[in-house]
Motif scaffolding. Structure first.
Motif, PDB file in Angstrom:
ATOM      1  N   THR A   1      -0.790  45.184 101.749  1.00  0.00           N
ATOM      2  CA  THR A   1      -1.186  43.930 101.129  1.00  0.00           C
ATOM      3  C   THR A   1      -2.702  43.873 101.136  1.00  0.00           C
ATOM      4  N   ARG A   2      -3.248  42.920 100.411  1.00  0.00           N
ATOM      5  CA  ARG A   2      -4.693  42.688 100.416  1.00  0.00           C
ATOM      6  C   ARG A   2      -4.953  41.226 100.752  1.00  0.00           C
TER       7      ARG A   2
ATOM      8  N   LYS B   1      -9.741  40.727  99.944  1.00  0.00           N
ATOM      9  CA  LYS B   1      -9.276  41.954  99.292  1.00  0.00           C
ATOM     10  C   LYS B   1      -9.296  43.170 100.216  1.00  0.00           C
ATOM     11  N   THR B   2      -9.352  42.959 101.516  1.00  0.00           N
ATOM     12  CA  THR B   2      -9.269  44.086 102.440  1.00  0.00           C
ATOM     13  C   THR B   2      -7.833  44.573 102.532  1.00  0.00           C
ATOM     14  N   LEU B   3      -7.694  45.885 102.686  1.00  0.00           N
ATOM     15  CA  LEU B   3      -6.386  46.539 102.721  1.00  0.00           C
ATOM     16  C   LEU B   3      -5.802  46.463 104.121  1.00  0.00           C
ATOM     17  N   SER B   4      -4.501  46.167 104.217  1.00  0.00           N
ATOM     18  CA  SER B   4      -3.816  46.203 105.500  1.00  0.00           C
ATOM     19  C   SER B   4      -2.350  46.535 105.276  1.00  0.00           C
TER      20      SER B   4
ATOM     21  N   ARG C   1     -14.163  46.605 102.706  1.00  0.00           N
ATOM     22  CA  ARG C   1     -14.785  46.183 101.450  1.00  0.00           C
ATOM     23  C   ARG C   1     -16.270  46.477 101.441  1.00  0.00           C
TER      24      ARG C   1
ATOM     25  N   THR D   1       2.155  47.203  96.880  1.00  0.00           N
ATOM     26  CA  THR D   1       1.254  46.141  97.321  1.00  0.00           C
ATOM     27  C   THR D   1       1.960  44.805  97.161  1.00  0.00           C
TER      28      THR D   1
ATOM     29  N   GLY E   1     -11.551  50.389 101.755  1.00  0.00           N
ATOM     30  CA  GLY E   1     -10.468  49.448 101.519  1.00  0.00           C
ATOM     31  C   GLY E   1     -10.294  48.428 102.627  1.00  0.00           C
TER      32      GLY E   1
ATOM     33  N   GLU F   1       2.244  40.672  97.413  1.00  0.00           N
ATOM     34  CA  GLU F   1       1.406  39.486  97.266  1.00  0.00           C
ATOM     35  C   GLU F   1       1.915  38.393  98.188  1.00  0.00           C
TER      36      GLU F   1
ATOM     37  N   SER G   1      -7.092  47.990 111.325  1.00  0.00           N
ATOM     38  CA  SER G   1      -6.008  47.575 110.438  1.00  0.00           C
ATOM     39  C   SER G   1      -4.770  48.439 110.592  1.00  0.00           C
TER      40      SER G   1
END
Length: 419
Positions: free
Chosen positions: A15-16, A20-23, A414, A111, A411, A113, A361
């Motif tokens: 997810t972001r 908008k960081t990726l995890s 950011r 991904t 990611g 939401e 993360s």
């Protein structure tokens, strides 16, 4: 009906956040159902859970035999599955038509939401048939050398640069209703290659096709082909104009590894700055005498030719490979040599710092001491990173691993906005 074989599948769920960081999304439920004659079966064949890295176990699934991919197929050479992903606090996602080939691992990246106010939201992604099996418009021929980029307000580059992302218009160029997708450059190349060639082909055939896709895409980037026409995208998903791109589709381990290896390379002719617009066709349903044919490249790969020899047999003996001067959106470029046990210095320290940031993360990746010395602790962290992100596990930071670590570091932090 041909006898059955098996392929493999792993699902990675991310997810972001608001920044908008990726995890990863741990403990997501992944339900897999087979499709038959285009219809989803009600009974699941597998129900899986993601681990702390958002990854399911790798499972085996029924598929047609690999032999069907070695000649122009008379029946569908892959099986299709529907994947439903559920997690508390997230919108349920249904992916229809994930494609499984024999003796190959499919990687389905997902991904999710965050869920809105509606409790029973559902997002759906439908993966179109593979281009070597389905029916798609043939490429409209273009000149392989384009005029220099017109002034569009963007910086005109002296040499090709690998962009951080491309903007893909999901339709023909003049369709204003088609959506645009921002896609990481390597992710785009992996999607196209997985959509347009079979992952069971010889490695050098895959390499030659990946190089053609890279060169074509970088020509669009370098010449600002669509920007110069007043468009707000880099490339389209139409096979008549560019390459097939299917949003949300799965990729393959064999394709992914080769893209990671080659993504900074492209094809050129002597004394021409821009990457070659390497057009191609399948060579069976469509003939293209002056371009590469996909089935022709497969046959040459079977004969043992290397990638550049395959490409030269179609595009001429004067072509050669060049390397982009810069990879955009990353903190630092590959140092030019592999990092392994006994290595030391600033590049090792960079990798150690980035692995520790990623570990925040993805806690399955152990923290390491940031001392610029590549010992067993760093090698073990690299191995775990490679495992989590579907790379060959060897504990060595080669060029593909360096840039994958950089991608994930960007990611999760950011940092791209700051470099």
């Amino acid at each position: 009906m041909a006898r059955q074989s098996t392929g493999k599948l792993v699902v990675d769920v991310f997810t972001r956040g608001q920044n908008k960081t990726l995890s990863p999304v741990p403990d997501a439920t992944v339900v897999i159902r087979e499709r038959s004659n285009g219809t989803r079966q009600r009974q699941p064949v597998e129900v899986l859970r993601t681990n702390e890295s958002g990854k399911t176990e790798t499972i085996s699934l029924s598929s047609p035999p690999m032999e069907l991919t070695q000649e122009p197929p008379q029946e569908q050479p892959y099986s299709t599955y529907d994947i439903e992903i559920q997690a508390p606090g997230y919108t349920t996602l249904l992916i229809e038509g994930t494609q499984i080939f024999a003796d190959t691992t499919a990687i389905q990246n997902v991904t999710l939401e965050p869920a809105g106010e509606m409790e029973r939201q559902l997002n759906e992604i439908f993966i179109q048939p593979h281009t070597l099996w389905g029916s798609y418009p043939p490429k409209i021929p273009e000149a392989e050398i384009k005029p220099e980029p017109p002034p569009t307000g963007f910086i005109v580059l002296d040499q090709p640069v690998i962009p951080q992302y491309v903007i893909v218009h999901a339709g023909v160029p003049d369709d204003p209703s088609a959506p645009n997708y921002y896609v990481g450059f390597k992710d785009y190349i992996k999607n196209v290659a997985s959509s347009e060639i079979f992952p069971t082909w010889p490695e050098n055939t895959i390499r030659s096709n990946v190089l053609a896709i890279l060169s074509f895409t970088l020509n669009r980037v370098f010449t600002e082909w669509y920007r110069g026409k007043g468009k707000n995208f880099t490339i389209t998903s139409s096979t008549a104009y560019d390459h097939a791109f299917f949003y949300g589709r799965n990729i393959y381990d064999s394709v992914s590894a080769i893209v990671d290896e080659l993504f900074v390379n492209y094809i050129k002719r002597p004394n021409i700055r821009q990457p070659l617009l390497t057009q191609y066709c399948d060579g069976v349903k469509v003939e293209c005498p002056n371009w590469m044919t996909q089935w022709g490249s497969k046959n040459l790969g079977d004969q043992g030719l290397d990638a550049i020899s395959i490409l030269r047999s179609f595009y001429g003996q004067d072509i050669y490979l060049d390397t982009a001067v810069k990879v955009s959106g990353i903190p630092s470029s590959f140092p030019g040599y592999n990092l392994t046990i006994g290595s030391s210095g600033a590049p090792v320290r960079t990798i150690q710092e980035q692995l520790n940031a990623i570990s925040n993360s993805f806690p399955a990746i152990p923290k390491v001491r940031v001392d610029g010395s590549y010992g067993q602790q760093t090698a073990d962290a690299v191995k775990k990173f490679q495992e989590v992100f579907n790379m060959p596990v060897n504990g060595i930071v080669d060029q593909p691993t360096w840039y994958r670590i950089s991608d994930i570091y960007v990611g999760v932090t950011r940092m791209a906005e700051l470099v």
